[in-house]
Design an enzyme around this catalytic site. Structure first.
Site, PDB file in Angstrom:
ATOM      1  CG  ASP A  97      -8.658 141.979 -94.010  1.00 50.37           C
ATOM      2  OD1 ASP A  97      -9.657 141.957 -94.746  1.00 50.37           O
ATOM      3  OD2 ASP A  97      -8.665 142.447 -92.858  1.00 50.37           O
ATOM      4  CE  LYS A 151     -10.625 143.557 -89.377  1.00 49.86           C
ATOM      5  NZ  LYS A 151     -10.008 144.040 -90.614  1.00 49.86           N
TER       6      LYS A 151
HETATM    7  P1  NAP Z   1      -6.415 151.624 -88.426  1.00 48.04           P
HETATM    8  O1  NAP Z   1      -5.842 150.393 -87.835  1.00 48.04           O
HETATM    9  O2  NAP Z   1      -7.131 152.611 -87.566  1.00 48.04           O
HETATM   10  O3  NAP Z   1      -5.216 152.402 -89.187  1.00 48.04           O
HETATM   11  C1  NAP Z   1      -5.432 153.656 -89.797  1.00 48.04           C
HETATM   12  C2  NAP Z   1      -4.187 154.072 -90.586  1.00 48.04           C
HETATM   13  O4  NAP Z   1      -4.481 155.283 -91.280  1.00 48.04           O
HETATM   14  C3  NAP Z   1      -2.975 154.357 -89.696  1.00 48.04           C
HETATM   15  O5  NAP Z   1      -1.803 154.040 -90.396  1.00 48.04           O
HETATM   16  C4  NAP Z   1      -3.100 155.876 -89.480  1.00 48.04           C
HETATM   17  O6  NAP Z   1      -1.861 156.504 -89.171  1.00 48.04           O
HETATM   18  C5  NAP Z   1      -3.560 156.313 -90.856  1.00 48.04           C
HETATM   19  N1  NAP Z   1      -4.261 157.594 -90.822  1.00 48.04           N
HETATM   20  C6  NAP Z   1      -5.535 157.826 -90.412  1.00 48.04           C
HETATM   21  N2  NAP Z   1      -5.842 159.140 -90.567  1.00 48.04           N
HETATM   22  C7  NAP Z   1      -4.731 159.738 -91.080  1.00 48.04           C
HETATM   23  C8  NAP Z   1      -4.415 161.060 -91.466  1.00 48.04           C
HETATM   24  N3  NAP Z   1      -5.314 162.065 -91.352  1.00 48.04           N
HETATM   25  N4  NAP Z   1      -3.200 161.328 -91.961  1.00 48.04           N
HETATM   26  C9  NAP Z   1      -2.276 160.334 -92.101  1.00 48.04           C
HETATM   27  N5  NAP Z   1      -2.509 159.037 -91.757  1.00 48.04           N
HETATM   28  C10 NAP Z   1      -3.726 158.752 -91.251  1.00 48.04           C
HETATM   29  O7  NAP Z   1      -7.450 151.283 -89.607  1.00 48.04           O
HETATM   30  P2  NAP Z   1      -7.430 150.031 -90.599  1.00 48.04           P
HETATM   31  O8  NAP Z   1      -8.292 148.960 -90.048  1.00 48.04           O
HETATM   32  O9  NAP Z   1      -6.024 149.719 -90.953  1.00 48.04           O
HETATM   33  O10 NAP Z   1      -8.219 150.648 -91.867  1.00 48.04           O
HETATM   34  C11 NAP Z   1      -7.655 151.675 -92.656  1.00 48.04           C
HETATM   35  C12 NAP Z   1      -8.566 151.970 -93.864  1.00 48.04           C
HETATM   36  O11 NAP Z   1      -8.651 150.820 -94.684  1.00 48.04           O
HETATM   37  C13 NAP Z   1     -10.006 152.344 -93.503  1.00 48.04           C
HETATM   38  O12 NAP Z   1     -10.415 153.360 -94.381  1.00 48.04           O
HETATM   39  C14 NAP Z   1     -10.782 151.055 -93.768  1.00 48.04           C
HETATM   40  O13 NAP Z   1     -12.138 151.306 -94.118  1.00 48.04           O
HETATM   41  C15 NAP Z   1     -10.021 150.479 -94.937  1.00 48.04           C
HETATM   42  N6  NAP Z   1     -10.087 149.006 -95.048  1.00 48.04           N
HETATM   43  C16 NAP Z   1     -10.430 148.487 -96.253  1.00 48.04           C
HETATM   44  C17 NAP Z   1     -10.453 147.110 -96.418  1.00 48.04           C
HETATM   45  C18 NAP Z   1     -10.834 146.544 -97.751  1.00 48.04           C
HETATM   46  O14 NAP Z   1     -11.021 145.328 -97.842  1.00 48.04           O
HETATM   47  N7  NAP Z   1     -10.921 147.333 -98.797  1.00 48.04           N
HETATM   48  C19 NAP Z   1     -10.122 146.259 -95.353  1.00 48.04           C
HETATM   49  C20 NAP Z   1      -9.749 146.820 -94.124  1.00 48.04           C
HETATM   50  C21 NAP Z   1      -9.740 148.214 -93.985  1.00 48.04           C
HETATM   51  P3  NAP Z   1      -1.366 156.655 -87.633  1.00 48.04           P
HETATM   52  O15 NAP Z   1      -0.765 155.329 -87.258  1.00 48.04           O
HETATM   53  O16 NAP Z   1      -0.388 157.755 -87.697  1.00 48.04           O
HETATM   54  O17 NAP Z   1      -2.590 156.996 -86.818  1.00 48.04           O
END
Ligand code: NAP
Length: 280
Positions: A112, A70
């Site tokens: 998004d 992305k």
């Molecule tokens: P990302 O950039 O990898 O960010 C992950 C986030 O989750 C970070 O803030 C991370 O914190 C936090 N995190 C992960 N594991 C954790 C834990 N065990 N304890 C506390 N915080 C934790 O991922 P992303 O692209 O933002 O996606 C995040 C989620 O949203 C995923 O589950 C994805 O499938 C979902 N999503 C959904 C949509 C939708 O349309 N519904 C769209 C996009 C994404 P740190 O910074 O501390 O690592």
């Protein structure tokens, strides 16, 4: 039955991994229902530059972009939409062919943000609202930027890694906290953008249940499972809840509008996503 011929338009989702994506089910269901002569395929992309050259060479008309490309894909587009530039991430590509010109122009956008805003705005007026956003990753950026653009009164970003929350809060001129401090925040809406609660760890929630009744609306963007522990506990606490498929559907609807100009049928998209979730 999908009809494929010499005029079929090509669309893709590029990512690594990509086989788990629900987007092919959602977009192809709309193409079939709306009679669009198009096909949307998952493409495993190990090298973003080579993938972009391939999409152009094969005449693709549009693509979704997912993890881990992305941010990197921004270097490969000809035109970067201002919203995507501000968020720092592109999740949608539109290839436009100038009349009489063989070379296509690639526009990079982010849907998004609009998807998240639409899901929230169906339930609550966003102007002046106080929002607590959990997480500071790619999705959090789009959600928080959307809230700011919709005129939210106060945004707090709470993240496990405080430095990432601070970096995002600096761009948006809002407050940053560690995830452990989130319980002290008074807000109207709570949005979980962390992956906490995602299968197979569906027993986890990012927030203690006792803190939830203070929020009018709780949205979880995790969509597997559909009803996360956070959403179950928020519902029990009297909150309006929004599941993660809603944002996924609405960001996809924005993509379809950009690619085909049609207003996609919402129930077809939702049913295709629910069926994809059942097949997981
Ligand atoms: P990302 O950039 O990898 O960010 C992950 C986030 O989750 C970070 O803030 C991370 O914190 C936090 N995190 C992960 N594991 C954790 C834990 N065990 N304890 C506390 N915080 C934790 O991922 P992303 O692209 O933002 O996606 C995040 C989620 O949203 C995923 O589950 C994805 O499938 C979902 N999503 C959904 C949509 C939708 O349309 N519904 C769209 C996009 C994404 P740190 O910074 O501390 O690592």
């Amino acid at each position: 039955m999908m009809h494929i011929d010499g005029k079929t338009k090509l669309f893709a989702i590029i990512g690594n991994p990509v086989s788990h994506s629900f987007s092919p089910a959602m977009h192809n269901a709309v193409f079939r229902a709306a009679g669009v002569n198009g096909v949307y395929v998952p493409i495993l992309s190990k090298n973003i530059g080579e993938t972009m050259r391939g999409l152009r060479a094969l005449g693709f008309q549009g693509a979704s972009v997912t993890v881990p490309h992305k941010e990197a894909v921004m270097e490969w587009v000809d035109v970067l939409d201002p919203v995507a530039r501000r968020i720092g991430a592109v999740n949608t590509l539109v290839f436009e062919q100038a009349p009489g010109d063989d070379k296509s122009i690639c526009i990079g956008l982010n849907t998004d943000c609009a998807g998240s805003n639409k899901a929230l705005a169906e339930q609550i007026e966003l102007s002046g609202i106080r929002a607590l956003v959990l997480g500071a990753g790619g999705a959090a950026k789009a959600v928080a930027f959307g809230l700011a653009a919709a005129g939210a009164g106060e945004i707090t970003i709470a993240n496990r890694t405080l430095e990432k929350a601070e970096a995002l809060a600096q761009v948006l001129d809002c407050r940053a906290l560690s995830l452990a401090e989130a319980g002290a925040v008074q807000a109207d809406i709570l949005i979980n953008t962390t992956s906490i609660g995602m299968a197979p760890r569906h027993d986890l929630s990012p927030v203690d249940a006792s803190l939830l009744p203070r929020f009018q609306v709780v949205m979880d963007i995790v969509y597997a499972p559909l009803e996360t522990r956070l959403l179950k506990e928020a519902k029990a606490g009297g909150c309006i809840t929004i599941d993660g498929l809603t944002m996924l559907q609405y960001q996809g609807a924005e993509q379809l509008k950009l690619w085909t100009g049609i207003e996609p049928p919402a129930s077809i998209m939702r049913n295709a996503l629910l069926q994809a979730l059942e097949r997981l």
